[in-house]
Design an enzyme around this catalytic site. Structure first.
Site, PDB file in Angstrom:
ATOM      1  N   ASN A   1      45.417 -58.686  67.415  1.00 46.02           N
ATOM      2  CA  ASN A   1      44.642 -59.422  66.417  1.00 46.02           C
ATOM      3  C   ASN A   1      45.241 -60.813  66.258  1.00 46.02           C
ATOM      4  O   ASN A   1      46.468 -60.954  66.105  1.00 46.02           O
ATOM      5  CB  ASN A   1      44.720 -58.692  65.069  1.00 46.02           C
ATOM      6  CG  ASN A   1      44.170 -59.538  63.926  1.00 46.02           C
ATOM      7  OD1 ASN A   1      42.967 -59.723  63.810  1.00 46.02           O
ATOM      8  ND2 ASN A   1      45.046 -60.094  63.094  1.00 46.02           N
ATOM      9  N   GLU A   2      44.405 -61.828  66.304  1.00 46.42           N
ATOM     10  CA  GLU A   2      44.855 -63.214  66.119  1.00 46.42           C
ATOM     11  C   GLU A   2      46.160 -63.447  66.878  1.00 46.42           C
ATOM     12  O   GLU A   2      47.197 -63.788  66.290  1.00 46.42           O
ATOM     13  CB  GLU A   2      44.977 -63.561  64.622  1.00 46.42           C
ATOM     14  CG  GLU A   2      43.632 -63.434  63.924  1.00 46.42           C
ATOM     15  CD  GLU A   2      43.535 -64.065  62.534  1.00 46.42           C
ATOM     16  OE1 GLU A   2      44.575 -64.452  61.975  1.00 46.42           O
ATOM     17  OE2 GLU A   2      42.402 -64.183  62.037  1.00 46.42           O
TER      18      GLU A   2
ATOM     19  N   TYR B   1      36.536 -68.023  58.731  1.00 45.96           N
ATOM     20  CA  TYR B   1      36.413 -67.883  57.280  1.00 45.96           C
ATOM     21  C   TYR B   1      35.888 -69.179  56.693  1.00 45.96           C
ATOM     22  O   TYR B   1      36.198 -70.269  57.186  1.00 45.96           O
ATOM     23  CB  TYR B   1      37.785 -67.567  56.664  1.00 45.96           C
ATOM     24  CG  TYR B   1      38.248 -66.147  56.938  1.00 45.96           C
ATOM     25  CD1 TYR B   1      37.794 -65.100  56.149  1.00 45.96           C
ATOM     26  CD2 TYR B   1      39.124 -65.864  57.979  1.00 45.96           C
ATOM     27  CE1 TYR B   1      38.197 -63.792  56.392  1.00 45.96           C
ATOM     28  CE2 TYR B   1      39.538 -64.559  58.229  1.00 45.96           C
ATOM     29  CZ  TYR B   1      39.067 -63.522  57.430  1.00 45.96           C
ATOM     30  OH  TYR B   1      39.471 -62.225  57.670  1.00 45.96           O
TER      31      TYR B   1
ATOM     32  N   GLU C   1      41.377 -53.418  55.994  1.00 46.05           N
ATOM     33  CA  GLU C   1      42.789 -53.593  56.362  1.00 46.05           C
ATOM     34  C   GLU C   1      43.676 -52.874  55.362  1.00 46.05           C
ATOM     35  O   GLU C   1      43.345 -52.760  54.171  1.00 46.05           O
ATOM     36  CB  GLU C   1      43.116 -55.096  56.400  1.00 46.05           C
ATOM     37  CG  GLU C   1      44.537 -55.379  56.864  1.00 46.05           C
ATOM     38  CD  GLU C   1      44.737 -56.840  57.274  1.00 46.05           C
ATOM     39  OE1 GLU C   1      43.829 -57.662  57.042  1.00 46.05           O
ATOM     40  OE2 GLU C   1      45.821 -57.135  57.823  1.00 46.05           O
TER      41      GLU C   1
ATOM     42  N   GLU D   1      36.022 -60.831  62.156  1.00 43.29           N
ATOM     43  CA  GLU D   1      36.434 -61.227  60.798  1.00 43.29           C
ATOM     44  C   GLU D   1      35.611 -62.446  60.411  1.00 43.29           C
ATOM     45  O   GLU D   1      35.657 -63.465  61.107  1.00 43.29           O
ATOM     46  CB  GLU D   1      37.927 -61.575  60.737  1.00 43.29           C
ATOM     47  CG  GLU D   1      38.823 -60.356  60.812  1.00 43.29           C
ATOM     48  CD  GLU D   1      40.299 -60.661  60.576  1.00 43.29           C
ATOM     49  OE1 GLU D   1      40.611 -61.608  59.815  1.00 43.29           O
ATOM     50  OE2 GLU D   1      41.138 -59.957  61.152  1.00 43.29           O
TER      51      GLU D   1
ATOM     52  N   GLN E   1      36.317 -58.303  53.510  1.00 44.45           N
ATOM     53  CA  GLN E   1      36.552 -56.959  53.987  1.00 44.45           C
ATOM     54  C   GLN E   1      35.742 -55.990  53.133  1.00 44.45           C
ATOM     55  O   GLN E   1      35.138 -56.393  52.154  1.00 44.45           O
ATOM     56  CB  GLN E   1      38.031 -56.632  53.908  1.00 44.45           C
ATOM     57  CG  GLN E   1      38.919 -57.556  54.769  1.00 44.45           C
ATOM     58  CD  GLN E   1      40.352 -57.042  54.882  1.00 44.45           C
ATOM     59  OE1 GLN E   1      40.699 -55.967  54.417  1.00 44.45           O
ATOM     60  NE2 GLN E   1      41.205 -57.855  55.503  1.00 44.45           N
TER      61      GLN E   1
HETATM   62  O1  AHR Z   1      41.369 -60.668  56.500  1.00 46.81           O
HETATM   63  C1  AHR Z   1      42.631 -61.127  56.131  1.00 46.81           C
HETATM   64  C2  AHR Z   1      43.423 -61.680  57.301  1.00 46.81           C
HETATM   65  O2  AHR Z   1      42.787 -62.797  57.831  1.00 46.81           O
HETATM   66  C3  AHR Z   1      43.589 -60.768  58.481  1.00 46.81           C
HETATM   67  O3  AHR Z   1      44.645 -59.885  58.331  1.00 46.81           O
HETATM   68  C4  AHR Z   1      43.882 -61.730  59.590  1.00 46.81           C
HETATM   69  O4  AHR Z   1      43.467 -61.250  60.844  1.00 46.81           O
HETATM   70  C5  AHR Z   1      43.160 -62.993  59.182  1.00 46.81           C
HETATM   71  O5  AHR Z   1      43.937 -64.100  59.298  1.00 46.81           O
END
Ligand code: AHR
Length: 520
Positions: A200-201, A267, A54, A324, A373
């Site tokens: 995205n999201e 995450y 990113e 992600e 990332q």
């Molecule tokens: O990876 C960091 C962020 O996490 C990304 O920009 C977003 O898509 C997610 O919330």
């Protein structure tokens, strides 16, 4: 105990002594792992070893791109050390430019002479972006490292017209004004664009949409993804946050026929608290356990989303793209303006290994995954500081696991005692297996227990082999890290702890380790 195992236990005692003399904890756990070569599964899409880069912090600027005039050795502006390291792990695909950044990105800012490009605020992550790294730099970078390309499209603040013009600029082989503009900017041949993510999201930073609204927006955008006939583009719908099954259900029911793949983001936060996520380096066994437990949760998430998808797509035409994933800790105290910069320890290596195992077990549905990332951001492969570079423990897992890219998944059955800490318990050993195109069977074994070695008896019905080699990744402490001054603290070593006898491989896994075996 099976007769075949008992037969060679005598010879094996010598190996245990050897292992103990190398300083591993006394082995006290016996584990049985069966690799079912007789029941081959789906092809493991190389893209599950994908990366996400990113436009934020030092992920791109300083991490990948330093410019042609930098003192850091570079290839046309790309860091030479980083390019070589990424080529070595065979990065199959890179997703760019975001993340949240993507839904405020105007692709026109990033083309043309670099010194004339506008400087924009990075509204998602702070700081400014002078757009030195844009479309040409990304597409050329992917070509340089041999990766497929995945663009995240601005849906939140963009338009279908901007998207379709961006795609035409990149892919058109004709003499349209957009194709000519690309040529005037230095690129004659069209590039290959492999994937587009439609937003995205979208439930959050992409526009706070509700799923019904997004499903229609998706249909609108998907209609205008015009790919050259010989080079189709996979359209990926912006998917759910973690266990939001309703999002997947609505998207599949309203737009499923136009979706090639749908994403999933998840995450692991060591403390479970987004405000105080926990340190990447200063943690004890409780957060070791909670992080590994978080990684294991991916299995249930994929199974549940996939079951929802099955309702509309029982033949599994639509892929799941976990675009992600990874561990997200507190930012490193030394980070300065390097947003989301965190160190990376043995704990990250084990959680990456477990997660990759899970993706492989779901190879029939998971067609791509992109760790968050690639460089200097979150659970990164690589950390840089000016001209210095260090490879993280997570990098080494991707290196050890690259043998699985394109292999045929072989189902595994693991009978292992639990690893317990406090009132939490998880399976003590995790495993995956695949047979590559040359016939070699690769088996990865992860020992989650930081205190005890495991003696694994690997049953291999249907596999004719006689030789076993391998590599091991471990370290003396659960929070061991590689630094610029000590880059080799967590690094794979040749593994001498496995023997092949009478059709059974026996391997002694050190505590807190990842072992990958090649069986010929
Ligand atoms: O990876 C960091 C962020 O996490 C990304 O920009 C977003 O898509 C997610 O919330």
């Amino acid at each position: 105990m099976k007769a075949s195992v008992r037969a060679w236990m005598g010879g094996f005692a010598a190996m245990l002594v050897l292992v103990c003399s190398h300083g591993y904890a006394q082995t006290n756990t016996t584990v049985e792992v069966t690799v079912h070569a007789d029941r081959p599964g789906a092809i493991i899409h190389p893209e599950i070893y994908g990366q996400f880069a990113e436009q934020l912090g030092h992920g791109i600027y300083g991490g990948i791109w330093v410019g042609e005039h930098s003192a850091t050795p570079n290839i046309r502006g790309y860091r030479k050390d980083v390019v070589e390291a990424l080529k070595a792990i065979k990065v199959p695909v890179v997703r760019w430019p975001g993340g949240c950044f993507a839904d405020q990105y105007d692709w026109r800012d990033g083309i043309g002479p670099r010194d004339k490009r506008p400087v924009r605020m990075n509204a998602s992550w702070g700081g400014e972006d002078d757009n030195r790294f844009g479309t040409h730099e990304f597409m050329d970078f992917a070509e340089l490292i041999g990766a497929k390309t995945y663009l995240s499209i601005n849906v939140g603040t963009g338009t279908p017209r901007e998207m379709s013009q961006w795609i035409e600029y990149i892919t058109a082989d004709v003499h349209s004004s957009l194709a000519q503009e690309r040529r005037a900017n230095g690129r004659d041949k069209p590039w290959k664009l492999d994937y587009v993510g439609i937003g995205n999201e979208m439930w959050g930073c992409g526009g706070s949409m509700r799923p019904q609204f997004y499903a229609d927006v998706y249909r609108q955008y998907a209609t205008f993804v015009h790919a050259p006939e010989h080079a189709p583009i996979v359209r990926i719908a912006s998917g759910a946050n973690a266990d939001d099954l309703g999002w997947t259900d609505t998207a599949m029911s309203m737009a499923g026929s136009q979706i090639d793949a749908i994403s999933l983001h998840n995450y692991t936060i060591p403390t479970g608290d987004w405000k105080h996520k926990g340190s990447a380096t200063e943690f004890g066994e409780a957060e070791w356990m909670s992080t590994l437990q978080g990684a294991l949760r991916m299995d249930e998430l994929i199974a549940r989303h996939s079951a929802v998808m099955d309702k509309y797509d029982p033949k599994k035409r639509v892929g799941l793209a976990v675009d992600e994933w990874g561990n997200w800790t507190d930012q490193d105290p030394s980070a300065g303006d390097a947003a989301l910069y965190q160190q990376n320890s043995l704990r990250d290596a084990l959680s990456a290994a477990i997660t990759l195992d899970i993706f492989q077990a779901h190879a029939d549905r998971v067609r791509m995954a992109n760790i968050a990332q690639m460089v200097n951001v979150l659970q990164a492969m690589i950390l840089t500081d000016q001209s210095k570079m260090v490879l993280t423990p997570t990098y080494y897992v991707f290196d050890m696991y690259k043998v699985f890219q394109g292999a045929t998944y072989l189902p595994v059955n693991v009978q292992a005692p639990a690893y317990r800490f406090g009132n939490v318990s998880v399976p003590g050993v995790h495993a995956t297996a695949g047979r590559d195109a040359t016939g070699i069977v690769h088996v990865a074994l992860v020992n989650l227990d930081p205190h005890h070695a495991d003696t694994v008896h690997l049953m291999l019905p249907g596999i004719k082999g006689s030789d076993v080699h391998g590599h091991v990744l471990t370290a003396p402490e659960i929070n061991a890290i590689n630094t610029f001054d000590h880059p080799d603290r967590v690094k794979p070593a040749a593994f001498g702890g496995a023997i092949f006898k009478q059709g059974v491989v026996t391997a002694v896994l050190p505590p807190k380790s990842v072992v990958v075996l090649d069986i010929h």
